[in-house]
Design a protein around this motif. Structure first.
Motif: not given
Length: 124
Positions: A29, A71, A53, A74, A50-51, A69, A27, A76
């Protein structure tokens, strides 16, 4: 530890397009792209958080490059359109597990994880 694997580089003529991919093993961000041209220092290209956008771009690529990306995978991407010879460089993806603040997203030292680099060559 997060491993990043890049793909998608190559050679294209001026005005052409390429898409780079970066797959992460864990993971993340904040995900970015940097590049290093021959004889130059590595420089920031684009970042996606990610958080929230949010996306950030270097002025030299704004309007031509798009970071995105998937998700589910996983992974980008960096979609590069209207390529110019000055875009020729080795492109590196980079990632941070935590959300980087706006003033940090362009700083290489804030990204602990890096891909191996992929060559992009734009011929005139």
């Amino acid at each position: 530890q997060v491993q990043l694997v890049e793909s998608g580089g190559g050679q294209v003529q001026t005005g052409g397009s390429l898409r780079l991919s970066c797959a992460a093993s864990g993971r993340t961000d904040t995900m970015g792209w940097f590049r290093q041209a021959p004889g130059k220092e590595r420089e920031f290209v684009a970042t996606l958080r990610q958080s929230g956008g949010s996306t950030f771009y270097a002025e030299s690529v704004k309007g031509r490059f798009t970071i995105s990306r998937d998700n589910a995978k996983n992974t980008w991407y960096l979609q590069m359109n209207s390529l110019k010879p000055e875009d020729t460089a080795v492109y590196y993806c980079a990632a941070a597990v935590n959300r980087l603040i706006n003033t940090a997203v362009r700083l290489q030292r804030m990204y602990p994880y890096w891909g191996q680099g992929t060559q992009v060559t734009v011929s005139s």
